[in-house]
Design a protein around this motif. Sequence first.
Motif, PDB file in Angstrom:
ATOM      1  N   ILE A   1       1.639   6.501  -7.225  1.00 61.77           N
ATOM      2  CA  ILE A   1       0.629   7.432  -7.754  1.00 61.77           C
ATOM      3  C   ILE A   1       0.806   8.846  -7.213  1.00 61.77           C
ATOM      4  N   GLY A   2       1.838   9.054  -6.402  1.00 62.83           N
ATOM      5  CA  GLY A   2       2.159  10.401  -5.940  1.00 62.83           C
ATOM      6  C   GLY A   2       1.385  10.863  -4.721  1.00 62.83           C
ATOM      7  N   VAL A   3       0.919   9.939  -3.908  1.00 60.07           N
ATOM      8  CA  VAL A   3       0.175  10.276  -2.698  1.00 60.07           C
ATOM      9  C   VAL A   3       1.046   9.906  -1.498  1.00 60.07           C
ATOM     10  N   LYS A   4       1.102  10.780  -0.509  1.00 56.92           N
ATOM     11  CA  LYS A   4       1.898  10.494   0.679  1.00 56.92           C
ATOM     12  C   LYS A   4       1.043   9.761   1.709  1.00 56.92           C
ATOM     13  N   ALA A   5       0.517   8.593   1.313  1.00 58.65           N
ATOM     14  CA  ALA A   5      -0.331   7.807   2.204  1.00 58.65           C
ATOM     15  C   ALA A   5      -0.325   6.353   1.756  1.00 58.65           C
TER      16      ALA A   5
ATOM     17  N   GLY B   1       0.811  -1.211   0.000  1.00 62.85           N
ATOM     18  CA  GLY B   1       0.000   0.000   0.000  1.00 62.85           C
ATOM     19  C   GLY B   1       0.846   1.263   0.000  1.00 62.85           C
ATOM     20  N   ASP B   2       1.951   1.250   0.750  1.00 64.43           N
ATOM     21  CA  ASP B   2       2.875   2.390   0.745  1.00 64.43           C
ATOM     22  C   ASP B   2       3.533   2.559  -0.621  1.00 64.43           C
ATOM     23  N   ILE B   3       3.951   1.456  -1.215  1.00 62.41           N
ATOM     24  CA  ILE B   3       4.569   1.509  -2.543  1.00 62.41           C
ATOM     25  C   ILE B   3       3.570   2.025  -3.568  1.00 62.41           C
ATOM     26  N   LEU B   4       2.343   1.555  -3.498  1.00 62.75           N
ATOM     27  CA  LEU B   4       1.302   2.017  -4.426  1.00 62.75           C
ATOM     28  C   LEU B   4       1.044   3.511  -4.254  1.00 62.75           C
ATOM     29  N   GLY B   5       1.030   3.974  -3.001  1.00 56.55           N
ATOM     30  CA  GLY B   5       0.854   5.394  -2.747  1.00 56.55           C
ATOM     31  C   GLY B   5       1.969   6.232  -3.352  1.00 56.55           C
ATOM     32  N   LYS B   6       3.199   5.767  -3.227  1.00 57.86           N
ATOM     33  CA  LYS B   6       4.334   6.495  -3.803  1.00 57.86           C
ATOM     34  C   LYS B   6       4.270   6.495  -5.330  1.00 57.86           C
TER      35      LYS B   6
END
Length: 76
Positions: A27-31, A20-25
């Motif tokens: 797509i450019g979301v800090k979450a 989930g952290d990798i996916l957030g990074k």
Amino acid sequence: MVILGTALLSVCFLLGVTLGDILGKLIGVKANVGGVGIAMLLLIFARLYLGRKGLLSPPTLNGVHYWGAMYIPVVV
């Protein structure tokens, strides 16, 4: 045993949070994006895979079923 079900749940949770952290990074979301959902899917797939291979004893399978039922209320 519930202990082994808990171990499987924790492995799935850690993988889910990491993905989930990798996916957030990506797509450019800090979450964390979907980490809990990914972890739940990993738990389901792991249970099905290990069950088909005969690697889960009945007490361990009961522990996995228990945590599968409790996972969403506990995490959410």
